[in-house]
Design a protein around this motif. Structure first.
Motif, PDB file in Angstrom:
ATOM      1  N   GLY A   1       1.214  -1.061  -0.074  1.00 37.27           N
ATOM      2  CA  GLY A   1       0.225  -0.156   0.063  1.00 37.27           C
ATOM      3  C   GLY A   1       0.825   1.142  -0.035  1.00 37.27           C
ATOM      4  N   GLY A   2       0.059   2.898   0.185  1.00 39.05           N
ATOM      5  CA  GLY A   2       0.831   3.748  -0.200  1.00 39.05           C
ATOM      6  C   GLY A   2       1.370   4.418  -0.957  1.00 39.05           C
ATOM      7  N   ALA A   3       2.304   5.400  -0.491  1.00 32.99           N
ATOM      8  CA  ALA A   3       2.521   5.590  -2.554  1.00 32.99           C
ATOM      9  C   ALA A   3       3.593   6.660  -1.811  1.00 32.99           C
ATOM     10  N   THR A   4       5.089   6.856  -2.996  1.00 27.96           N
ATOM     11  CA  THR A   4       5.905   7.704  -2.772  1.00 27.96           C
ATOM     12  C   THR A   4       5.786   8.942  -3.400  1.00 27.96           C
ATOM     13  N   THR A   5       6.553   9.656  -2.157  1.00 28.06           N
ATOM     14  CA  THR A   5       5.992  11.308  -3.126  1.00 28.06           C
ATOM     15  C   THR A   5       7.601  11.887  -2.646  1.00 28.06           C
ATOM     16  N   PHE A   6       7.903  12.450  -3.916  1.00 28.99           N
ATOM     17  CA  PHE A   6       9.211  13.723  -4.137  1.00 28.99           C
ATOM     18  C   PHE A   6       9.108  14.519  -4.199  1.00 28.99           C
ATOM     19  N   THR A   7      10.003  15.749  -3.814  1.00 28.99           N
ATOM     20  CA  THR A   7       8.864  17.038  -4.844  1.00 28.99           C
ATOM     21  C   THR A   7      10.246  16.861  -5.242  1.00 28.99           C
ATOM     22  N   ASP A   8       9.988  17.489  -6.561  1.00 31.89           N
ATOM     23  CA  ASP A   8      11.155  18.021  -7.747  1.00 31.89           C
ATOM     24  C   ASP A   8      10.574  19.835  -7.859  1.00 31.89           C
ATOM     25  N   LEU A   9      12.120  20.248  -8.083  1.00 33.42           N
ATOM     26  CA  LEU A   9      12.122  21.239  -8.366  1.00 33.42           C
ATOM     27  C   LEU A   9      11.571  21.826  -9.263  1.00 33.42           C
ATOM     28  N   ILE A  10      12.114  21.564 -10.392  1.00 32.91           N
ATOM     29  CA  ILE A  10      11.356  21.798 -11.459  1.00 32.91           C
ATOM     30  C   ILE A  10       9.512  21.332 -12.207  1.00 32.91           C
ATOM     31  N   ARG A  11       9.324  20.257 -11.618  1.00 31.60           N
ATOM     32  CA  ARG A  11       8.008  19.709 -11.869  1.00 31.60           C
ATOM     33  C   ARG A  11       7.016  19.970 -10.854  1.00 31.60           C
ATOM     34  N   GLY A  12       7.621  20.199  -9.269  1.00 28.67           N
ATOM     35  CA  GLY A  12       7.055  19.979  -8.582  1.00 28.67           C
ATOM     36  C   GLY A  12       6.551  18.863  -7.829  1.00 28.67           C
ATOM     37  N   ASP A  13       5.604  18.332  -6.742  1.00 30.31           N
ATOM     38  CA  ASP A  13       5.716  17.291  -6.333  1.00 30.31           C
ATOM     39  C   ASP A  13       4.901  15.860  -7.419  1.00 30.31           C
ATOM     40  N   VAL A  14       6.169  14.834  -6.923  1.00 34.57           N
ATOM     41  CA  VAL A  14       5.776  13.576  -7.963  1.00 34.57           C
ATOM     42  C   VAL A  14       5.413  12.952  -6.990  1.00 34.57           C
ATOM     43  N   THR A  15       4.287  12.290  -7.329  1.00 37.34           N
ATOM     44  CA  THR A  15       3.362  10.729  -6.724  1.00 37.34           C
ATOM     45  C   THR A  15       3.100   9.820  -7.395  1.00 37.34           C
ATOM     46  N   VAL A  16       3.974   8.397  -6.726  1.00 36.62           N
ATOM     47  CA  VAL A  16       3.702   6.906  -7.318  1.00 36.62           C
ATOM     48  C   VAL A  16       2.728   6.865  -6.675  1.00 36.62           C
ATOM     49  N   GLY A  17       1.966   5.405  -7.091  1.00 36.30           N
ATOM     50  CA  GLY A  17       1.511   5.093  -6.033  1.00 36.30           C
ATOM     51  C   GLY A  17       2.542   3.648  -6.315  1.00 36.30           C
ATOM     52  N   HIS A  18       2.392   2.882  -4.417  1.00 39.64           N
ATOM     53  CA  HIS A  18       3.677   1.275  -4.899  1.00 39.64           C
ATOM     54  C   HIS A  18       2.500   0.425  -5.294  1.00 39.64           C
ATOM     55  N   ALA A  19       1.792   0.132  -5.486  1.00 39.62           N
ATOM     56  CA  ALA A  19       0.660  -0.698  -6.344  1.00 39.62           C
ATOM     57  C   ALA A  19       1.117  -0.826  -8.175  1.00 39.62           C
ATOM     58  N   ASP A  20       1.971   0.386  -8.602  1.00 38.82           N
ATOM     59  CA  ASP A  20       2.587   0.977  -9.961  1.00 38.82           C
ATOM     60  C   ASP A  20       3.625   0.453  -9.792  1.00 38.82           C
ATOM     61  N   ILE A  21       4.512   0.108  -8.997  1.00 40.40           N
ATOM     62  CA  ILE A  21       6.210  -0.038  -8.952  1.00 40.40           C
ATOM     63  C   ILE A  21       6.231  -1.618  -8.644  1.00 40.40           C
ATOM     64  N   GLU A  22       6.359  -2.086  -9.629  1.00 38.71           N
ATOM     65  CA  GLU A  22       6.717  -3.912  -9.865  1.00 38.71           C
ATOM     66  C   GLU A  22       8.017  -4.118  -9.103  1.00 38.71           C
ATOM     67  N   ASP A  23       7.455  -5.740  -8.089  1.00 42.81           N
ATOM     68  CA  ASP A  23       9.170  -5.943  -6.822  1.00 42.81           C
ATOM     69  C   ASP A  23      10.835  -5.898  -7.621  1.00 42.81           C
ATOM     70  N   PHE A  24      11.313  -5.045  -7.798  1.00 43.95           N
ATOM     71  CA  PHE A  24      12.421  -4.662  -8.489  1.00 43.95           C
ATOM     72  C   PHE A  24      13.539  -4.969  -8.255  1.00 43.95           C
ATOM     73  N   VAL A  25      14.699  -5.589  -9.428  1.00 42.56           N
ATOM     74  CA  VAL A  25      15.508  -6.276  -9.489  1.00 42.56           C
ATOM     75  C   VAL A  25      16.254  -5.430  -8.321  1.00 42.56           C
ATOM     76  N   LEU A  26      17.807  -5.862  -7.820  1.00 45.38           N
ATOM     77  CA  LEU A  26      18.064  -5.368  -6.737  1.00 45.38           C
ATOM     78  C   LEU A  26      19.920  -5.433  -6.836  1.00 45.38           C
ATOM     79  N   VAL A  27      20.138  -6.814  -7.289  1.00 46.75           N
ATOM     80  CA  VAL A  27      21.564  -7.650  -7.615  1.00 46.75           C
ATOM     81  C   VAL A  27      20.972  -8.757  -8.736  1.00 46.75           C
ATOM     82  N   ARG A  28      21.590  -9.102  -9.659  1.00 48.61           N
ATOM     83  CA  ARG A  28      21.494  -9.832 -10.801  1.00 48.61           C
ATOM     84  C   ARG A  28      21.421 -10.883 -10.444  1.00 48.61           C
ATOM     85  N   ALA A  29      21.171 -12.026 -11.550  1.00 46.79           N
ATOM     86  CA  ALA A  29      21.254 -13.534 -10.605  1.00 46.79           C
ATOM     87  C   ALA A  29      22.795 -13.585 -11.255  1.00 46.79           C
TER      88      ALA A  29
END
Ligand code: GLU
Length: 461
Positions: A137-165
């Motif tokens: 659940g939830g979302a990550t928000t950051f303030t971009d000095l050029i674009r203003g607030d950017v919010t992305v819901g966690h439901a839209d982010i995949e379990d992304f890779v940190l270290v390759r196989a």
């Protein structure tokens, strides 16, 4: 007074430093310098397959050429690999990451975001990558000095890779860990990274207390058709502009205008003033047109502002036929300087004086001679006049005015249209439509060569 910022430029050595990267360097540099902060360099050389060490040299050399020095020694990301893996392990231990053999389905349906084996408790093994456990659940928000607030819901982010196989850390992990370890306070980078920023922030949040940077994603650069600049289609390497005879100070000045402009609209101004005036918050989020013509025009302004000796010194490395061009440039240097747009142009303005025949630019020929029916009578009349005229600037000019009237180059008051009438003569003598002043050139060329060239052009018409 807020704390002094720590900025960085983090190039991947997979290509030359291109103008977009150089603009990123400049905006970081301006921002850091105006606030008494630091500007660091980190070479992101972790992609060992695509990485080319000689490109690191090109990138550093181009930044130096621009005069945008960095603080301290450049960091090489590959040297931090153990640290990236150490953080990866800590993330596993804290439950933020897991080993996974999951391959997201490639079908046409809605994209899968959650690894099916995220709770299987797998260890490392053949074909398994380490993935980040994105909160459901939830979302990550950051303030971009050029674009203003950017919010992305966690439901839209995949379990992304940190270290390759294969055990190598991914860009996102290395990037977030290094920024954290280098205590970077402001991340100014290209727009293509905006979508990765929530993942970056999820990693940093999971690492525990850290400096959370402020972001500014700089607008993309486009060509006149509003197409994104590409290394394949456009000549965009900074070193190409250097080779063409763009001055570093002109390049820097022009780069500052890509997405930003000074409030008073005065665009050509020294770096010290740009440092004063630059405001990151005023950078535009819409694509910026990279206009080579405007860059060359600004370069022309910088060239004209040089003392003539300095101009000639800078032209020197661009001379292909120095022993022949040099003496002529000594004569006509100031005239050439007011007309050229790049250092590499200079020799082409004087080579007609020592070549046996001028190198005719076909476009110039078509414009000045091919499409103007007055060109032939103009050449005939000029030949007749100059066969007899004394070889000095005033006499040549008076003779040409008579020729212009005879050939039909007549203005509204019945006087000679000298500018227009000069064009066919200039192309016949020099091969080009622009060059040093015509009558001085004729004196330098001498009567016999002048007449021979005019006759040759007449024959060709
Ligand atoms: N290495 C990345 C690139 O060259 C830059 C990432 C960043 O600035 O955070 O695009």
């Amino acid at each position: 007074m807020t704390e002094a910022p720590r900025c960085r430029f983090a190039p991947s050595p997979t290509g030359f430093l291109h103008v977009g990267g150089a603009r990123t360097v400049l905006f970081n540099w301006l921002f850091a310098r105006q606030r008494g902060g630091s500007f660091l360099l980190r070479v992101e050389d972790t992609d060992l397959d695509r990485n080319q060490p000689e490109l690191v040299d090109d990138i550093l050399r181009s930044i130096e050429w621009l005069g945008l020095g960095w603080d301290g020694e450049p960091v090489h990301q590959s040297a931090n690999r153990d640290r990236h893996l150490e953080v990866a392990e800590a993330l596993v231990a804290a439950g933020h990451a897991f080993w996974s053999g999951w391959q997201p389905a490639q079908g046409s349906g809605p994209p899968e975001r959650r690894a099916t084996d995220r709770d299987a408790g797998l260890g490392p093994g053949e074909g398994r990558a380490l993935r980040f456990r994105v909160p459901d659940g939830g979302a990550t928000t950051f303030t971009d000095l050029i674009r203003g607030d950017v919010t992305v819901g966690h439901a839209d982010i995949e379990d992304f890779v940190l270290v390759r196989a294969n055990g190598t850390p991914m860009f996102l992990l290395a990037n977030a860990v290094d920024d954290s370890d280098m205590a970077i306070t402001h991340v100014l980078r290209g727009e293509e990274h905006v979508n990765g920023t929530p993942k970056y922030l999820l990693i940093q949040a999971a690492m525990g207390p850290t400096v959370r940077p402020t972001f500014a994603h700089l607008p993309i650069l486009v060509d006149e058709q509003r197409k994104k600049l590409s290394k394949r289609k456009h000549a965009v390497a900074v070193s190409d502009f250097e080779a063409k005879g763009i001055l570093p100070e002109a390049m820097v000045n022009y780069l500052a205008l890509l997405g930003w402009g000074p409030p008073d609209g005065i665009e050509v101004r020294p770096l010290a003033e740009l440092v004063e005036l630059f405001r990151l918050e005023d950078v535009n989020s819409s694509p910026a047109f990279f206009d080579v013509k405007k860059l060359e025009a600004i370069n022309g302004d910088y060239l004209r502002a040089l003392p003539v000796e300095d101009f000639l010194g800078r032209v020197e490395p661009f001379l292909e036929h120095g022993e022949r061009s040099r003496p002529v440039l000594r004569e006509l240097g100031a005239e050439v300087q007011t007309r050229v747009r790049t250092l590499a142009d200079a020799e082409g303005y004087v080579d007609f004086l020592w070549r046996d025949e001028p190198e005719i630019d076909e476009a110039a020929w078509a414009k000045a001679l091919g499409r103007d029916e007055r060109a032939a009578p103009m050449l005939d009349a000029t030949i007749a006049e100059w066969e007899a005229a004394p070889l000095d600037v005033d006499a040549l000019k008076a003779a040409m005015e008579r020729a212009a009237l005879a050939a039909g180059y007549v203005n509204a008051e019945g006087g000679p249209q000298l500018g227009k009438a000069q064009a066919p003569v200039r192309v016949a003598l020099t091969g080009r439509t622009v060059g040093p002043p015509l009558f001085e050139s004729v004196v330098a060329l001498g009567r016999d060569r002048t007449l021979a060239r005019l006759r040759e052009a007449r024959r060709r018409l």
